[in-house]
Design a protein around this motif. Sequence first.
Motif, PDB file in Angstrom:
ATOM      1  N   ASP A  35       0.879  -1.159   0.000  1.00  0.00           N
ATOM      2  CA  ASP A  35       0.000   0.000   0.000  1.00  0.00           C
ATOM      3  C   ASP A  35       0.920   1.213   0.000  1.00  0.00           C
ATOM      4  N   PRO A  36       0.864   2.074  -1.047  1.00  0.00           N
ATOM      5  CA  PRO A  36       1.797   3.215  -1.123  1.00  0.00           C
ATOM      6  C   PRO A  36       1.857   4.050   0.153  1.00  0.00           C
ATOM      7  N   LEU A  93       1.926   0.186 -13.174  1.00  0.00           N
ATOM      8  CA  LEU A  93       2.441   0.355 -11.817  1.00  0.00           C
ATOM      9  C   LEU A  93       2.150  -0.846 -10.925  1.00  0.00           C
ATOM     10  N   ASN A  94       0.966  -1.405 -11.051  1.00  0.00           N
ATOM     11  CA  ASN A  94       0.534  -2.439 -10.111  1.00  0.00           C
ATOM     12  C   ASN A  94       1.474  -3.625 -10.031  1.00  0.00           C
ATOM     13  N   CYS A  95       2.134  -3.947 -11.131  1.00  0.00           N
ATOM     14  CA  CYS A  95       2.999  -5.127 -11.119  1.00  0.00           C
ATOM     15  C   CYS A  95       4.475  -4.828 -11.340  1.00  0.00           C
ATOM     16  N   HIS A  96       4.781  -3.753 -12.028  1.00  0.00           N
ATOM     17  CA  HIS A  96       6.178  -3.525 -12.410  1.00  0.00           C
ATOM     18  C   HIS A  96       6.942  -2.570 -11.501  1.00  0.00           C
ATOM     19  N   PHE A  97       6.242  -1.899 -10.590  1.00  0.00           N
ATOM     20  CA  PHE A  97       6.906  -0.888  -9.772  1.00  0.00           C
ATOM     21  C   PHE A  97       6.420  -0.916  -8.332  1.00  0.00           C
ATOM     22  N   THR A  98       7.223  -0.324  -7.458  1.00  0.00           N
ATOM     23  CA  THR A  98       6.837  -0.095  -6.068  1.00  0.00           C
ATOM     24  C   THR A  98       6.550   1.388  -5.909  1.00  0.00           C
ATOM     25  N   LEU A 101       4.086   6.882  -0.977  1.00  0.00           N
ATOM     26  CA  LEU A 101       3.398   8.168  -0.874  1.00  0.00           C
ATOM     27  C   LEU A 101       4.422   9.268  -0.620  1.00  0.00           C
ATOM     28  N   GLU A 102       4.525  10.197  -1.565  1.00  0.00           N
ATOM     29  CA  GLU A 102       5.437  11.337  -1.448  1.00  0.00           C
ATOM     30  C   GLU A 102       4.617  12.622  -1.570  1.00  0.00           C
ATOM     31  N   ASP A 103       4.621  13.428  -0.513  1.00  0.00           N
ATOM     32  CA  ASP A 103       3.831  14.667  -0.491  1.00  0.00           C
ATOM     33  C   ASP A 103       2.365  14.402  -0.819  1.00  0.00           C
ATOM     34  N   GLY A 104       1.863  13.310  -0.277  1.00  0.00           N
ATOM     35  CA  GLY A 104       0.454  12.972  -0.450  1.00  0.00           C
ATOM     36  C   GLY A 104       0.098  12.327  -1.775  1.00  0.00           C
ATOM     37  N   LYS A 105       1.106  12.041  -2.609  1.00  0.00           N
ATOM     38  CA  LYS A 105       0.857  11.476  -3.933  1.00  0.00           C
ATOM     39  C   LYS A 105       1.698  10.218  -4.136  1.00  0.00           C
ATOM     40  N   PRO A 106       1.111   9.122  -4.610  1.00  0.00           N
ATOM     41  CA  PRO A 106       1.894   7.908  -4.865  1.00  0.00           C
ATOM     42  C   PRO A 106       2.923   8.147  -5.969  1.00  0.00           C
ATOM     43  N   CYS A 114      11.234  -5.227  -1.913  1.00  0.00           N
ATOM     44  CA  CYS A 114      10.989  -6.024  -0.699  1.00  0.00           C
ATOM     45  C   CYS A 114       9.520  -6.092  -0.321  1.00  0.00           C
ATOM     46  N   GLU A 115       8.875  -4.932  -0.292  1.00  0.00           N
ATOM     47  CA  GLU A 115       7.506  -4.867   0.187  1.00  0.00           C
ATOM     48  C   GLU A 115       6.490  -5.420  -0.811  1.00  0.00           C
ATOM     49  N   SER A 116       6.920  -5.589  -2.067  1.00  0.00           N
ATOM     50  CA  SER A 116       6.044  -6.218  -3.047  1.00  0.00           C
ATOM     51  C   SER A 116       5.717  -7.642  -2.641  1.00  0.00           C
ATOM     52  N   CYS A 117       6.648  -8.281  -1.967  1.00  0.00           N
ATOM     53  CA  CYS A 117       6.470  -9.667  -1.541  1.00  0.00           C
ATOM     54  C   CYS A 117       6.153  -9.770  -0.051  1.00  0.00           C
ATOM     55  N   HIS A 118       6.779  -8.953   0.760  1.00  0.00           N
ATOM     56  CA  HIS A 118       6.688  -9.098   2.211  1.00  0.00           C
ATOM     57  C   HIS A 118       5.711  -8.145   2.886  1.00  0.00           C
ATOM     58  N   GLY A 119       4.992  -7.361   2.091  1.00  0.00           N
ATOM     59  CA  GLY A 119       3.977  -6.495   2.652  1.00  0.00           C
ATOM     60  C   GLY A 119       4.483  -5.093   2.957  1.00  0.00           C
TER      61      GLY A 119
END
Length: 340
Positions: A35-36, A93-98, A101-106, A114-119
Motif C-alpha cells: 500500500d503506497p 504500476l501495479n505489477c512492475h513498480f513499487t 506516498l510522497e507529499d500525499g501522492k503515490p 521487498c515490500e512487493s512480496c513481504h507487505g
Amino acid sequence: MGNNRTLCRRQNLLIAGFVAFFALCASIQFARAEDPALVVGPNECAECHKKETSIWQKTHHFSTFRDLPRTKEATEIAEKMGIRRIKSDSACLNCHFTEKLEDGKPEPIAGIACESCHGSGKDWYKVHSGFSGKKEGQETPDEIKARWAKSEAAGMIRPSMIYTLARNCFSCHLVPDEKLVNVGGHAAGSAFELVAWSQGEIRHNTWYNKGASNPAASTERQRMLFIVGRIAELETALIGVSKATTKADYALKMATRANNARKVMASLAKLLPDAPELMEIAQIGAKAGLKLNNEAELKDAAGKISVLGLKFANAYDGKAFAAVDKYLPAPDKYKGTVSN
C-alpha cells in the motif's frame, strides 16, 4: 448452564463464519501486498539486509524500474492502451513498480522490491527489527515469538507464509486485466512455476548464515513450494477467468490455464492421498464453470480454494511428500542466475 453452552456454541460458530468470510474476501482480489501509504521503501530494508539487497539489485525485479519504460514492447503496449507515461498508469504500476506516498501522492520509487512480496512495511518494519528493545541474540524465546506475532499482525509476510507469498507472485505473473491483454497485446501471464522462479535469481536465503552463502531451499520446502504453487495457480487462474467478458485472447488463455491447473490438481490429489485438502481443491476446481461472465461462481470457487490452500500450507512440512520429487525442477531449470 445449558443456555450458556448454547450461547457459546453460537458465538464460536459466528466467529468461525466471520473468519471464513474474511478469508474468502481476501482471496478474490488480484493485488500485491503493498500500500503506497504504508510503503517505507527498500532503503529501510537495506540497512540490515545488505546482502539480500545486493542480490535483489542483480535481478529483473530491480532493473524493471529503469529498463521497462525503454523497451519497444512496453512502448507499443502503452500506445495501444492510450497510456502516455508508463510510470504513472496503474495498468503498469501495479505489477512492475513499487510506489510510495510522497507529499500525499503515490510515486514510483523502485521496481518489484521487498515490500512487493513481504507487505507494506510502515506498521511492522521497526517491530520486526527491534529485537524486543534488546540487542540481537538477547531476546527470550517468548519475546521472539511475540515480536514475530506482532509483525505478522501488522502486515508482514514472512518466508514461512508460503501460500500468501505464492498468491503475491501469481497476482502479477498471471495477468488479471482483460483490456491489457486484448487491447494492449500484453501476454496473459508467464510460464511461472514457484520452485524454479523462487530458487533462481531472486533467491536470497542468506540471513541465517550472515551472508556466507545463498543455499537452495531444502527438499521438504521445495515440495511444499511446488504443491502450494499449483494450488495458488488454480485459485488465481479461476479469478482470471472470472474477469473474462468477451470471447477473445484473454478469455481463451485464462480458461486454458485454469483447465491445465485443474488437471494438475487432480493428479496431485491422487499422488498424495494423505493430504485430503488436495482432493477437496481438485473437486472445487473441477466444478467451476470456465465460461464468460461467470464471476460470482468462479470467485466463490477461488475463495474456497484459497481457504484450503492456507490450511494445507499450515498443516504440512513436506516430509511426507517425496512422491513429488521427480517433478521438482532441477537447478539448471531455475529462472535466472543465482547470486552468492
